[in-house]
Design an enzyme around this catalytic site. Structure first.
Site, PDB file in Angstrom:
ATOM      1  N   GLU A 165       3.103  -0.613  -0.315  1.00 10.22           N
ATOM      2  CA  GLU A 165       3.788  -1.781  -0.997  1.00 10.22           C
ATOM      3  C   GLU A 165       5.118  -1.218  -1.657  1.00 10.22           C
ATOM      4  OE1 GLU A 165       0.882  -3.135  -3.541  1.00 10.22           O
ATOM      5  OE2 GLU A 165      -0.495  -3.550  -2.155  1.00 10.22           O
ATOM      6  N   GLU A 273      -6.144  -5.428   5.419  1.00  5.74           N
ATOM      7  CA  GLU A 273      -7.071  -6.091   4.165  1.00  5.74           C
ATOM      8  C   GLU A 273      -7.399  -7.446   4.286  1.00  5.74           C
ATOM      9  OE1 GLU A 273      -5.355  -4.464   0.400  1.00  5.74           O
ATOM     10  OE2 GLU A 273      -4.381  -2.727   1.644  1.00  5.74           O
TER      11      GLU A 273
END
Length: 359
Positions: A165, A273
């Site tokens: 991220e 995820e």
């Protein structure tokens, strides 16, 4: 007379067999092999993984994991803070348990994550007085962390989410997230984390991992960063689409476009995820609960996604669910469950499971 009865019986058998096969050549629930696990249906496509903690590796949850998955990701215990809480102390025990369980059950392991702006010990970026450290100190500490962690699991963990991220989420011309890592080190840390991971385990698959990676604006920013790294010769092998989705997104077109754009760089794709909330947002508060309408929308989203995944099996090599079942999901709120997975609170397959394996 006997011949007429025999012909009639034969025709009845043919009709029965035809009905069992369904119509149009499509599988029905009766065609599904209930003895197979999710991983078995996808053995010719890609690995099927799940994010776990040590508490998932015992009892009935462990049995479900062994039946349905062939890849594990540590949900939390390999993140920088939990595994390296103090500069001179590593907490290996829980991470070791996951790796040992995987090895005992012939499963692969994905490491998650080496560098992140969250769940990182404050000591890594602060001095003893609580002041921000210099770029040189921050990079030295980060290099040592990555080297120690990757080296410990060399040959046991086949892929690492090296960087998590690092791209700006909101629509802007800025590519990089203004994290503390970025403010202290600038862009330099981004290429270095991949280089250090590669030095520690040259055979490991190195992944950049992010959420909202199918959003066209963020997709383009991620693509720009990845292309720059590859042009510089940085050892980067795959991009991770986290897949924290909901019953309304992503669209099929955005999903296809993202996979195509990233893979055009020669990168593999991993869905890292995956979970699909039955709520579109926190503001989605009308007719709450696992209603038939929300359930059907979840089925539609999962079915669409796996149709795309199967069609892109030449570039997708792993699909990992984030948590085992609806019994526990990180997306649950205090007053509202999100029911985002394929198995219910009793660890039984939901309707959506059977749609995912019918192809």
């Amino acid at each position: 007379m006997i011949r007429s009865i025999s012909v009639f019986a034969f025709a009845a058998v043919l009709m029965l067999l035809s009905n069992c096969r369904g119509t149009g050549g499509n599988k029905t629930a009766d065609d599904v092999d209930f003895t197979k696990g999710l991983k078995d249906y996808y053995q010719e496509y890609f690995d099927i993984g799940v994010a776990v903690g040590p508490n998932n590796l015992e009892g009935e949850q462990a049995e479900l994991i062994k039946k349905h998955f062939n890849s594990l990701t540590a949900e939390n215990v390999m993140k920088p803070g939990p595994i390296h809480p103090e500069e001179d102390r590593y907490a290996w025990e829980n991470a070791d348990k996951i790796v040992e369980f995987a090895q005992a059950n012939n499963m692969k392991v994905r490491g998650h994550t080496l560098c992140w702006h969250n769940q990182t010990g404050a000591w890594m970026l602060k001095d003893d007085q609580g002041n921000q450290v210099t770029k040189e100190v921050a990079l030295a500490r980060l290099k040592d962390h990555i080297t120690q962690v990757v080296s410990r699991y060399k040959g046991k963990i086949y892929a690492w989410d090296v960087l998590n991220e690092a791209v700006e989420d909101s629509d802007s011309t800025t590519i990089y997230r203004e994290s503390l890592w970025y403010r202290i080190c600038g862009e330099e840390y981004i290429s270095k984390v991949f280089q250090w991971a590669h030095e520690a385990d040259p055979k490991a698959l190195l992944v950049y991992n992010d959420y909202n990676a199918t959003n066209p604006s963020k997709r383009d920013r991620i693509y720009t960063m990845l292309k720059k790294l590859l042009d510089e010769g940085v050892p980067l092998h795959a991009v991770g689409l986290q897949g924290h989705w909901n019953i309304n997104e992503p669209t099929e077109q955005n999903l296809r476009d993202a996979i195509d754009k990233y893979s055009s760089l020669g990168l593999k794709i991993q869905i890292t995820e995956l979970d699909v909330s039955i709520y579109m947002s926190r503001a989605d508060t009308v007719d709450i609960g696992f209603t038939p309408e929300r359930e059907q929308k979840q089925i539609n989203l999962y079915k669409m996604a796996f149709d795309v995944f199967r069609g892109k099996k030449d570039v997708i090599n792993s699909v990992t669910f984030w948590n085992v079942s609806d019994r526990h999901s990180w997306r649950d709120r205090r007053d509202m469950k999100c029911y985002p997975l394929l198995f219910d609170e009793n660890l039984k397959p939901k309707k959506v499971y059977w749609e995912v394996v019918k192809f």
